[in-house]
Motif scaffolding. Sequence first.
Motif, mmCIF file in Angstrom:
data_model
loop_
_atom_site.group_PDB
_atom_site.id
_atom_site.type_symbol
_atom_site.label_atom_id
_atom_site.label_comp_id
_atom_site.label_asym_id
_atom_site.label_seq_id
_atom_site.Cartn_x
_atom_site.Cartn_y
_atom_site.Cartn_z
ATOM 1 N N SER A 112 -5.249 0.495 1.939
ATOM 2 C CA SER A 112 -5.548 -0.964 2.236
ATOM 3 C C SER A 112 -6.709 -1.636 1.063
ATOM 4 C CB SER A 112 -6.179 -1.334 3.525
ATOM 5 O OG SER A 112 -7.384 -0.377 3.650
ATOM 6 N N ARG A 117 5.487 -0.630 16.533
ATOM 7 C CA ARG A 117 5.166 -2.009 16.675
ATOM 8 C C ARG A 117 4.821 -2.420 18.158
ATOM 9 N NH1 ARG A 117 8.742 -6.118 17.320
ATOM 10 N NH2 ARG A 117 10.395 -4.728 17.332
ATOM 11 N N GLY A 150 9.016 -2.700 11.552
ATOM 12 C CA GLY A 150 8.150 -3.690 11.639
ATOM 13 C C GLY A 150 6.706 -3.406 11.807
ATOM 14 N N THR A 151 6.392 -1.967 12.208
ATOM 15 C CA THR A 151 4.897 -1.570 12.182
ATOM 16 C C THR A 151 4.148 -1.914 10.923
ATOM 17 O OG1 THR A 151 5.501 -0.123 13.546
ATOM 18 C CG2 THR A 151 3.636 0.178 12.422
ATOM 19 N N ARG A 152 4.845 -1.788 9.796
ATOM 20 C CA ARG A 152 4.230 -1.901 8.673
ATOM 21 C C ARG A 152 3.731 -3.390 8.489
ATOM 22 N NH1 ARG A 152 4.620 0.503 2.648
ATOM 23 N NH2 ARG A 152 5.063 2.356 3.827
ATOM 24 N N GLU A 153 4.672 -4.436 8.496
ATOM 25 C CA GLU A 153 4.505 -5.727 8.462
ATOM 26 C C GLU A 153 3.584 -6.178 9.281
ATOM 27 O OE1 GLU A 153 8.049 -4.452 6.650
ATOM 28 O OE2 GLU A 153 7.401 -4.062 8.598
ATOM 29 N N LEU A 154 3.517 -5.619 10.716
ATOM 30 C CA LEU A 154 2.603 -6.069 11.510
ATOM 31 C C LEU A 154 1.221 -5.808 11.196
ATOM 32 C CD1 LEU A 154 1.852 -7.050 14.605
ATOM 33 C CD2 LEU A 154 2.272 -4.778 15.248
ATOM 34 N N GLN A 159 -0.011 -5.289 7.997
ATOM 35 C CA GLN A 159 -0.335 -6.113 6.867
ATOM 36 C C GLN A 159 -0.702 -7.612 7.430
ATOM 37 O OE1 GLN A 159 3.252 -5.308 4.828
ATOM 38 N NE2 GLN A 159 2.384 -4.103 3.614
ATOM 39 N N ARG A 160 0.110 -7.973 8.490
ATOM 40 C CA ARG A 160 -0.406 -9.581 8.747
ATOM 41 C C ARG A 160 -1.562 -9.590 9.892
ATOM 42 N NH1 ARG A 160 4.400 -9.929 11.035
ATOM 43 N NH2 ARG A 160 3.553 -9.621 13.203
ATOM 44 N N GLU A 161 -1.520 -8.584 10.695
ATOM 45 C CA GLU A 161 -2.568 -8.754 11.741
ATOM 46 C C GLU A 161 -3.825 -7.647 11.496
ATOM 47 O OE1 GLU A 161 -2.298 -10.994 14.177
ATOM 48 O OE2 GLU A 161 -0.159 -11.717 13.968
ATOM 49 N N GLU A 191 -4.746 -5.175 8.706
ATOM 50 C CA GLU A 191 -5.156 -4.839 7.367
ATOM 51 C C GLU A 191 -6.191 -5.916 6.700
ATOM 52 O OE1 GLU A 191 -3.665 -3.474 2.731
ATOM 53 O OE2 GLU A 191 -2.269 -3.616 4.555
ATOM 54 N N LYS A 228 -8.637 -7.508 8.149
ATOM 55 C CA LYS A 228 -9.021 -8.542 9.200
ATOM 56 C C LYS A 228 -9.794 -8.061 10.297
ATOM 57 C CE LYS A 228 -4.890 -11.049 8.326
ATOM 58 N NZ LYS A 228 -4.331 -10.385 7.133
#
Length: 252
Positions: free
Chosen positions: A4, A36, A65-69, A71-73, A75, A77
Motif C-alpha cells: 500500500s 469479500r 472483488g476482495t482486492r477492489e474492496l 482498495q476502496r474501503e 487501504e 483509510k
Amino acid sequence: MKSSNGGAQELGTSIQVTPSSSRYVLSVLMPVMNERGTLLTLLDRVLAVPVEKEILIVDDGSTDGTRELLQREVEGKIPDVRVFYHERNQGKGAAIRTALPYAQGEFCIIQDGDLEYDPQDYLVILKAFSDPNVSAVYGSRFTHGMPKMRLANRLINRLLAWMVRSFYRTPLTDEATCYKAFRTEVLRSLPLTCRRFEFCPEVTAKLIRRHHRIVEVPIRYQARTIAQGKKIRWTDGVIAIWTLIKFRFARF
C-alpha cells in the motif's frame, strides 16, 4: 507483490526491512484470498480488540472483488492497517512470509480472512506470554471438547496432533489451529520455506526442533463449510503429514 506504500516485490527475492523497536503489542498477519463477503466484518472485530496493534493484510491474488474492496474501503483509510498484494495466488504461507518482515509488534498472530475464529481470544493468547519462557502460544479448539466440523477435518486434526505428540514429544492438542501467536523475533528467526497451508506443520516442527516452548490456551471456533468458502482440502492434509515427517529429520 505490491504494498500500500507503493513498493513492489515478489516473494522469491529478498525483502530488506530494518527492524525498529516494537511500536505495537501485537501485529496481526492476515492472509486473504477471495474473502469479500467476510473481510469487513472480520476487520471490525479485529479492530475492536482492546490491545495496541497493527493489521497487515496480504491479498493473495483474489479474483472475487476482495482486492477492489481493500482498495476502496481499507487501504490508506484505517490507521495502523497496511495492505499488500500478490499479483497471483501464492498461498497462505507465502502471504505470511510477505507480511512478516514488516511486523512492528512485540508479538504477532495469524488471522484468517473468515469468521471461524473470535479475535477477542487474542487477549487470552497474549496473557500466556507473561511467562518469559514461552515463545509461541497456540489457541486450541479442542481443549474443551470437539467443535462441530466435517469428519475429514476432525480426523486429520487428530492425526496431526498425535504426530506432534509422538514424533516431537510435545503435548499439543491442536497443531493445525489458525490462531498461532509468536514472539515476533522468534518467528523471524525460523527459516520458513512454506507456500500454502504447510505453514502450520513447518512452523510447529521448527519451533520444537529449536527448543522453543509452545503453550496452548482454549479458544472459540465455528467451522465454515466449503460452500461458505473454506479452502483447505484433503491434499493439504497429506502435505501437512509429510511436512511433519520431513522436518522431524531434516537439517535446517
